[in-house]
Motif scaffolding. Structure first.
Motif, short mmCIF file in Angstrom:
data_model
loop_
_atom_site.label_atom_id
_atom_site.label_comp_id
_atom_site.label_asym_id
_atom_site.label_seq_id
_atom_site.Cartn_x
_atom_site.Cartn_y
_atom_site.Cartn_z
N UNK A 91 0.69 -1.13 -0.20
CA UNK A 91 -0.16 -0.08 -0.05
C UNK A 91 0.99 1.43 -0.17
N UNK A 92 2.02 1.20 0.61
CA UNK A 92 2.91 2.26 0.66
C UNK A 92 3.40 2.72 -0.49
N UNK A 93 3.90 1.62 -1.22
CA UNK A 93 4.46 1.56 -2.32
C UNK A 93 3.41 2.23 -3.45
N UNK A 94 2.27 1.88 -3.44
CA UNK A 94 1.25 2.12 -4.39
C UNK A 94 1.03 3.80 -4.32
N UNK A 95 1.03 4.16 -2.91
CA UNK A 95 0.67 5.58 -2.65
C UNK A 95 2.08 6.41 -3.03
N UNK A 96 3.10 5.70 -2.98
CA UNK A 96 4.31 6.57 -3.63
C UNK A 96 4.03 6.73 -5.07
N UNK A 97 3.79 5.48 -5.77
CA UNK A 97 3.64 5.56 -6.98
C UNK A 97 2.45 6.40 -7.71
N UNK A 98 1.48 6.54 -6.99
CA UNK A 98 0.40 7.47 -7.41
C UNK A 98 1.02 9.01 -7.20
N UNK A 99 1.59 9.33 -6.24
CA UNK A 99 2.07 10.70 -6.27
C UNK A 99 3.12 10.97 -7.35
N UNK A 100 3.97 9.84 -7.44
CA UNK A 100 4.99 10.23 -8.70
C UNK A 100 4.22 10.21 -9.99
N UNK A 101 3.07 9.60 -10.21
CA UNK A 101 2.35 9.64 -11.47
C UNK A 101 1.82 10.86 -11.50
N UNK A 102 1.21 11.63 -10.55
CA UNK A 102 0.77 12.98 -10.50
C UNK A 102 1.71 13.84 -10.90
N UNK A 103 2.84 13.85 -10.27
CA UNK A 103 4.01 14.70 -10.55
C UNK A 103 4.37 14.76 -11.90
N UNK A 104 4.44 13.19 -12.57
CA UNK A 104 4.94 13.29 -13.96
C UNK A 104 3.66 14.03 -14.70
N UNK A 105 2.55 13.64 -14.53
CA UNK A 105 1.45 14.18 -15.25
C UNK A 105 1.61 15.78 -15.24
N UNK A 106 1.94 16.44 -14.13
CA UNK A 106 1.96 17.94 -14.16
C UNK A 106 3.05 18.44 -15.14
N UNK A 107 4.19 17.52 -14.87
CA UNK A 107 5.46 18.11 -15.67
C UNK A 107 5.01 17.73 -17.32
N UNK A 108 4.44 16.74 -17.57
CA UNK A 108 3.98 16.54 -18.83
C UNK A 108 3.19 17.66 -19.35
N UNK A 109 2.27 18.20 -18.53
CA UNK A 109 1.30 19.35 -19.22
C UNK A 109 2.22 20.46 -19.46
N UNK A 110 2.92 20.56 -18.59
CA UNK A 110 3.70 21.91 -18.71
C UNK A 110 4.74 22.11 -20.10
N UNK A 111 5.54 20.61 -20.15
CA UNK A 111 6.12 20.41 -21.30
C UNK A 111 5.36 20.51 -22.65
N UNK A 112 4.22 19.95 -22.53
CA UNK A 112 3.23 19.93 -23.72
C UNK A 112 2.68 21.38 -24.23
N UNK A 113 2.61 22.01 -23.12
CA UNK A 113 2.18 23.70 -23.39
C UNK A 113 3.41 24.32 -24.07
#
Length: 720
Positions: A91-113
């Motif tokens: 469960x801890x690993x899954x939470x960390x992965x979710x946080x990492x995914x959100x961070x990556x999505x945010x960075x992807x949106x910035x780079x796409x713009x």
């Protein structure tokens, strides 16, 4: 109850220490206790059975079951103790992965713009670069194409050089070529074989080309023939362009004759040397025709240029047209140039040139008509001293005029366009009508003396033109033009004809000259009537003493061998004889046929009305009249027919009635009177009609009432 045995004790102990597996159904419930007991019993039955000796193995079996049970307990304990930490870790690993995914999505949106903004800024540069690349690509393809053309030109120049050197020692009829070398003949064969086939596939020289299309728009001339034409083309342009004395607008025959000479001189060479090579190469062209096509392109360009410069000079323009027509004739006959390929005549069909040609033809024809009608020998026949050739007795002006029309026909006959031919036919019809009007004007001047030579010559001219036009109406060429006029609806020729008239033309029942023939026949009829009227006026003047002769007092003469012509009839007979001889000399055969028959008809009517019906006759007078007619008048016309009396029916039958013997005359008179009373009784119904009796006497023309009148003129008949 019995005390428990050792076996029972043992089984009870095993049951207590045995760990039974737990089975669940689809609903998750445990097996029923009865089912568990059955399982245990089945197990013991399987392991021990009913053999008591097997009980010694119970201890060993129990020990194994204990060990197995111990192992299972340890496993359960270890699993139950380890599950919570792993789940927590997962469960801890899954939470960390979710946080990492959100961070990556945010960075992807910035780079796409940022990328989108960059692409928008770079788009104009991309457009310019794409256009530049397209231009570079086009230039590159053009460069490759030019390289190919350069290579082809190098090959052509090389082939030309070898071809020229190869033909320059061949013994041929080619203009200005020295003697042969066998090696170069082989080179010539190879070069033509290599160059002839590719340029001629699918384009044989005998392919039909539109008659209004210049040869340059036809199939291309094969390369070897083009190379062979180059020296001739240079010589042609050298002599017949520019300021050379040979380039004269007044001498088109110079370059036309030169081209015909080149065609003729090269014919043998092309057929014997070049044609076999082309056939071996598989080319379906005629070398001689290809050469003619190439030379014709030179002449076509020259004629088109000269014709446009001569539109305002009638004399030179006519000379050019004549030379072009002569060239075309020799091209088709002497050079056997195919009819499906255009020559030079299509150049004359250009609107301005064709209209000029028609204008000049009309102008020159009118001038010639004026000249031929005012010439000294216009009204005399050039064949007047040759009887076998002078049946029509056409005056020189009429024959010259029809020759003029025939020459015009020969000029436009070869034109490849029916519409243009019909324009010339319309011009010919205008000229015929114009000539008819001129003849009418001259005739009116001569009408004061219809028996004169000129008047009769005009009549011969009208008859001659009419005869020729009738022949033209049956001519195949004019019949073809007639069909073309109907199909094209040419108003120049058809005019305002109705549907019925056009239908007759389409079925070839009529001809294009019917209107002109009707006008000419009317003029001929008027002139013939006036001529016969004047002739009869002269004859009746001479016949006046004869009509006033003493017919009633002449004695009877039983022997006709001693009879002679009445003295009062001599002037009339001499006049008739002279006029017949004169008309026979001055009129054509067909016109004289009409003239003497018309004269006989008028003379028959005159003698019957003014001589016979105006007098009374004795037997001698009737016999004298019959002698004068049958032995003197009728034989005058017997020179021109076998039975001249058939053209004097009234006079002949009147003489029969007047010369009947008395008894026959009385019976005939009674019969005619009875029929005149028109009795309707049954007794008279069976009597023969009076016409039958008259027919038996040889009377067919006179009616019964006329016969009664004649019988009353007989003085010797009783009861008159």
């Amino acid at each position: 109850m019995a005390a428990p045995t050792a076996v029972d004790k043992t089984m009870s102990k095993m049951t207590d220490n045995f760990v039974y597996p737990v089975y669940t159904t689809n609903q998750g419930s445990e097996l029923e206790s009865g089912e568990l007991q059955d399982f245990v019993v089945d197990f013991l039955e399987k392991e021990i059975g009913s053999d008591l000796k097997s009980l010694k193995n119970v201890g060993k079996l129990l020990e194994e079951l204990r060990e197995e049970n111990s192992v299972l307990e340890e496993q359960v304990l270890s699993v139950s103790s380890s599950v919570p930490p792993k789940v927590s870790s997962a469960l801890s690993a899954a939470e960390e992965a979710r946080c990492s995914m959100e961070d990556l999505q945010q960075r992807e949106r910035l780079i796409s713009n940022k990328l989108h903004q960059h692409l928008q800024g770079a788009q104009p540069w991309m457009d310019n670069l794409s256009q530049t690349l397209n231009q570079v690509d086009t230039i590159e393809r053009h460069m490759k194409y030019l390289c190919c053309l350069q290579h082809i030109e190098e090959l052509r120049t090389s082939s030309e050089k070898h071809f020229t050197s190869g033909t320059r020692l061949s013994k041929t009829d080619w203009p200005g070529i020295p003697p042969p070398n066998p090696h170069h003949t082989v080179v010539l064969d190879d070069l033509i074989s290599q160059r002839a086939l590719p340029s001629t596939q699918g384009a044989p020289s005998t392919q039909p080309v539109s008659s209004a299309t210049p040869a340059s728009q036809g199939p291309p001339i094969c390369l070897p023939i083009q190379i062979m034409l180059q020296p001739l083309s240079k010589r042609f342009r050298y002599h017949f362009y520019g300021n050379r004395q040979t380039n004269s607008l007044s001498k088109p025959e110079w370059y036309l004759t030169q081209v015909l000479m080149w065609m003729g001189n090269s014919s043998t060479f092309m057929e014997e040397k070049i044609q076999p090579i082309l056939e071996r190469a598989g080319a379906t062209i005629s070398a001689r025709v290809e050469l003619c096509r190439g030379l014709l392109s030179l002449v076509q360009e020259k004629v088109a240029s000269d014709a446009s410069r001569l539109l305002y000079d009638d004399g030179l323009f006519c000379h050019l047209v004549e030379e072009v027509l002569q060239f075309e004739k020799e091209l088709r006959t002497n050079q056997s140039y195919p009819a499906v390929l255009p020559g030079l005549l299509h150049l004359l069909l250009e609107d301005s040139i064709l209209q000029k040609w028609l204008t000049v033809e009309r102008k020159m024809a009118v001038e010639k008509m004026d000249a031929m009608l005012s010439a000294e020998g216009a009204w005399s026949s050039q064949y007047k001293d040759i009887s076998d050739m002078d049946e029509l007795k056409a005056p020189d002006c009429a024959e010259t005029f029809m020759t003029l029309l025939q020459v015009i026909t020969e000029r436009y006959r070869a034109l490849p366009c029916p519409s243009a031919q019909l324009k010339f036919l319309g011009l010919q019809r205008e000229l015929v009508d114009d000539f008819r009007i001129r003849l009418t004007q001259v005739m009116k001047e001569e009408s004061r003396c219809p028996l004169g030579a000129r008047y009769c010559a005009i009549l011969n001219a009208v008859n001659y033109i009419s005869t020729i036009l009738v022949d033209w109406g049956d001519n195949v060429f004019f019949l073809q033009l007639q069909q073309a006029a109907v199909s094209l609806g040419e108003e120049v020729v058809l005019g305002d004809l109705g549907v019925m008239e056009v239908g007759r033309l389409a079925s070839l029942e009529g001809s294009l000259f019917e209107g002109l023939l009707a006008l000419l026949d009317r003029l001929k009829g008027d002139m013939m009537g006036r001529l016969l009227e004047w002739t009869m006026r002269e004859i009746t003047e001479k016949a006046r003493p004869y009509s006033q002769d003493r017919w009633l007092s002449l004695p009877s003469q039983h022997d006709q061998s001693t009879m002679s012509l009445s003295s009062s009839a001599c002037p009339m007979m001499l006049c008739v004889r002279d006029r017949l001889l004169n008309l026979h000399q001055v009129l054509s055969l067909s016109l004289f046929q009409l003239a003497w028959q018309g004269l006989a008809e008028r003379l028959d009517n005159f003698l019957y009305q003014d001589v016979i019906l105006c007098n009374h006759f004795s037997d001698g007078g009737a016999a004298q009249l019959q002698f004068d007619m049958t032995r003197n008048l009728f034989p005058l016309f017997g020179h021109y027919c076998k039975r001249p009396e058939n053209f004097f029916k009234h006079v002949k039958e009147a003489c029969i009635i007047l010369c009947l013997n008395v008894g026959s005359a009385i019976l005939l008179r009674n019969l005619l009177k009875e029929s005149e009373e028109e009795t309707k009784d049954l007794a008279g119904a069976g009597d023969p009609p009076p016409e039958s009796a008259l027919n038996e006497l040889g009377v067919y023309c006179l009616a019964p009432c006329d016969v009664l009148i004649l019988l009353k003129l007989r003085a010797s008949l009783p009861g008159q």
